[in-house]
Scaffold this active site. Structure first.
Site, PDB file in Angstrom:
ATOM      1  CD  GLU A  26      52.987 -14.075 -32.187  1.00  0.00           C
ATOM      2  OE1 GLU A  26      53.898 -14.657 -31.572  1.00  0.00           O
ATOM      3  OE2 GLU A  26      52.396 -14.580 -33.153  1.00  0.00           O
ATOM      4  CG  HIS A  57      50.110 -20.716 -26.307  1.00  0.00           C
ATOM      5  ND1 HIS A  57      48.924 -20.021 -26.257  1.00  0.00           N
ATOM      6  CD2 HIS A  57      50.821 -20.169 -27.314  1.00  0.00           C
ATOM      7  CE1 HIS A  57      48.922 -19.095 -27.209  1.00  0.00           C
ATOM      8  NE2 HIS A  57      50.068 -19.174 -27.870  1.00  0.00           N
ATOM      9  NE  ARG A 112      53.479 -17.572 -25.706  1.00  0.00           N
ATOM     10  CZ  ARG A 112      53.828 -18.057 -26.880  1.00  0.00           C
ATOM     11  NH1 ARG A 112      54.486 -19.194 -26.950  1.00  0.00           N
ATOM     12  NH2 ARG A 112      53.546 -17.419 -27.981  1.00  0.00           N
ATOM     13  CG  HIS A 170      53.180 -23.468 -27.131  1.00  0.00           C
ATOM     14  ND1 HIS A 170      52.402 -23.964 -28.164  1.00  0.00           N
ATOM     15  CD2 HIS A 170      53.833 -22.385 -27.636  1.00  0.00           C
ATOM     16  CE1 HIS A 170      52.581 -23.205 -29.238  1.00  0.00           C
ATOM     17  NE2 HIS A 170      53.447 -22.254 -28.949  1.00  0.00           N
ATOM     18  NE  ARG A 175      58.970 -20.542 -27.574  1.00  0.00           N
ATOM     19  CZ  ARG A 175      57.973 -20.266 -28.406  1.00  0.00           C
ATOM     20  NH1 ARG A 175      58.224 -19.612 -29.521  1.00  0.00           N
ATOM     21  NH2 ARG A 175      56.744 -20.654 -28.147  1.00  0.00           N
TER      22      ARG A 175
HETATM   23  C1  SIN Z   1      51.279 -18.354 -31.214  1.00  0.00           C
HETATM   24  O1  SIN Z   1      51.002 -18.156 -32.392  1.00  0.00           O
HETATM   25  O2  SIN Z   1      50.626 -17.907 -30.279  1.00  0.00           O
HETATM   26  C2  SIN Z   1      52.454 -19.195 -30.888  1.00  0.00           C
HETATM   27  C3  SIN Z   1      53.673 -18.510 -31.276  1.00  0.00           C
HETATM   28  C4  SIN Z   1      54.826 -19.109 -30.542  1.00  0.00           C
HETATM   29  O3  SIN Z   1      54.642 -19.967 -29.704  1.00  0.00           O
HETATM   30  O4  SIN Z   1      55.942 -18.679 -30.792  1.00  0.00           O
END
Ligand code: SIN
Length: 543
Positions: free
Chosen positions: A117, A240, A286, A345, A380
């Site tokens: 990620e 998010h 993010r 989020h 985060r």
């Molecule tokens: C996601 O799956 O994009 C969210 C993961 C997260 O917010 O830690």
């Protein structure tokens, strides 16, 4: 008829998401009562997590590398000691979850399946049943909790207020007021508590567009602050970038793991815009991706997540949750781009705790999203939240167990039903909450400035007054006010906090900041002054 509930313990955990349930399990066989606003498994953000748990369990990974990525993503204010501690505890907590029968995904050789990620330097997110990680983890934990005799669950109760005794350093938590939606004429008083743990989640439902459940109104933040707990870093709200924009409330999520698999962000003409903004393109931190998506939408270009090439016909198998949510909205993500928008989020700020989850108020712990341990800083790192929840829950449980066995005898808390001091007007409450959400999204959202934040403060004050003491409105406006006041005073842009009037990051402000409700109230009465105390990142406030 509603009967008076019973506690079997003088330890009460408020909140039944991952952090709350893990704390209860780790305290077993010590008796605890868990208070849950909804039926177990419903109403907790944890159950909706798609990505998984960040943990350095791959052969190419180390806890130090994980901590380094966390520190880099946090934009200068992560507490390094806490980041190393939490990354270091990760493997043990994954082992605990295995012992609770969490069905982690494995490859043919029995190794964990890991995904990548944003802002992780390697594949590090341990997956569980594809994109159903939160649901699968919570189902396993709920089954274990239900089979654990030391845990009593009060379902359908929401905490409204903590009861404390003593003043200043002598102040300690002794009880709690609860309410339930189907018994507006009553409130329930829990007394004889030795320890209360707030595990109430985040603040997403204070915003119009959110991926959080409707219970996430910042109640725990407000309740803790009203009892004297210090609030830290409230301005840092994470949006998010890829909530599925199909006018659903809460908004379904298109997990970041899709971008980890190569999905791209495009505008309405199909142009891939992130490559012009950051070297890591769609896998940039993010906050950067969320602002870029916000700007695409604000300038009328639209924004879509295109998974047709990277995932295509594999979509339904590999990302069943996202697939189902898209198909319900009439979008087939295997052949067409998904409309997306940034949605609230996660709240990086919260009740300040030490490395055992203790707040500054005696007898009060905070774990999970409602807490601010210093791990997340201003932004985060993806999938660190479930990790922080289990690591801090275990540490808090350990601390509580020591406290109880060393200086108190476990006894039984008592619950009494009282006539409510306030009969809520549910229509007025719903209107007040809607106005808070509108205000926060318009004035304290992805981008902020002085004028809009001041306007938000004035509107929140009006909403609080119009609430005539409704505890739900009172708690929601207090939580919102912490965010706005902190955002107003941070005159720079950093991580999840973007000021259009102060667009640069100011190295002089690379520190975590704390506030108290008493401080805000005092400042109101003086109508001037800055009542922030400041803590340098890694400055040794945690032990
Ligand atoms: C996601 O799956 O994009 C969210 C993961 C997260 O917010 O830690």
């Amino acid at each position: 008829m509603t009967t008076t509930p019973k506690t079997t313990a003088n330890v009460v955990i408020v909140g039944a998401g991952l952090a709350g349930l893990f704390t209860a399990l780790k305290l077993s066989p010590q008796p605890v009562t868990v208070v849950s606003g909804a039926a177990l498994g419903e109403g907790a953000s944890s159950a909706w997590a798609q990505g998984g748990i960040a943990a350095a369990v791959g052969n190419d990974d180390t806890p130090d590398a994980h901590a380094n990525d966390t520190i880099a993503a946090g934009a200068g204010i992560v507490d390094e000691g806490v980041a190393r501690l939490i990354a270091g505890d990760a493997r043990q907590r994954i082992d605990d979850l295995l012992a609770y029968d969490v069905p982690f995904d494995r490859d043919q050789d029995g190794r964990y399946v890991l995904s990548r990620e944003a802002a992780h330097s390697v594949k590090r997110v341990v997956r569980v049943q594809g994109d159903r990680a939160g649901h699968a983890i919570m189902s396993a934990l709920i089954a274990t909790v239900r089979a654990t005799p030391s845990i009593t669950i009060l379902e359908g109760y929401e905490a409204q207020e903590l009861i404390t005794s003593g003043d200043g350093p002598q102040q300690r938590v002794t009880g709690l007021y609860l309410a339930r939606a189907d018994d507006a004429a009553a409130r329930y008083k829990v007394t004889d508590l030795s320890s209360a743990v707030l595990a109430t989640g985040g603040i997403g439902a204070l915003y119009r567009l959110t991926t959080n459940p409707s219970h996430a109104r910042g109640d725990g933040l407000a309740i803790g602050a009203r009892a004297g707990a210090i609030v830290s870093d409230a301005e840092f709200v994470q949006f998010h970038p890829t909530a599925i924009d199909v006018e659903q409330d809460p908004a379904p999520l298109a997990t970041e793991a899709l971008r980890g698999e190569g999905a791209t962000l495009v505008d309405a003409s199909g142009r891939r815009f992130m490559v012009d903004i950051h070297k890591d393109a769609e896998l940039a931190p993010r906050d950067i991706v969320a602002r870029a998506v916000h700007n695409q939408i604000a300038t009328g270009n639209g924004c879509f997540l295109d998974c047709t090439q990277a995932i295509g016909q594999e979509f339904a198998n590999r990302f069943p949750t996202v697939y189902r949510r898209c198909m319900e909205a009439g979008i087939d993500p295997s052949i067409e781009p998904i409309p997306v928008a940034p949605a609230e989020h996660y709240h990086m700020g919260g009740l300040r705790t030490d490395a055992s989850g203790r707040t500054n108020v005696d007898g009060l712990w905070a774990v999970g999203e409602v807490a601010a341990t210093g791990l997340h800083g201003a932004n985060r790192l993806a999938s660190n939240s479930l990790l922080e929840a289990v690591v801090m829950a275990a540490r808090a449980a350990d601390d509580i167990a020591k406290t109880v066995s060393s200086d108190t005898q476990p006894t039984t808390g008592t619950v009494s039903r009282e006539r409510s001091t306030h009969l809520p007007d549910f229509g007025a409450r719903a209107a007040g909450l809607a106005m808070i959400r509108e205000t926060m999204s318009s004035n304290a959202g992805v981008e902020r400035d002085d004028a809009r934040l001041r306007q938000a403060l004035a509107t929140l004050k009006d909403i609080a007054e119009a609430g005539h003491g409704d505890p739900v409105i009172e708690n929601a406006t207090i939580a919102a006010r912490f965010i706005v006041e902190a955002a107003l005073r941070r005159r720079e842009s950093r991580g999840g906090h973007a000021r259009t009037d102060y667009p640069d990051t100011d190295p002089e402000q690379a520190r975590s900041r704390t506030m108290t409700l008493a401080g805000l109230t005092l400042r109101d009465s003086l109508a001037s002054g800055e009542l922030f105390s400041e803590i340098t990142a890694g400055g040794g406030t945690l032990h």
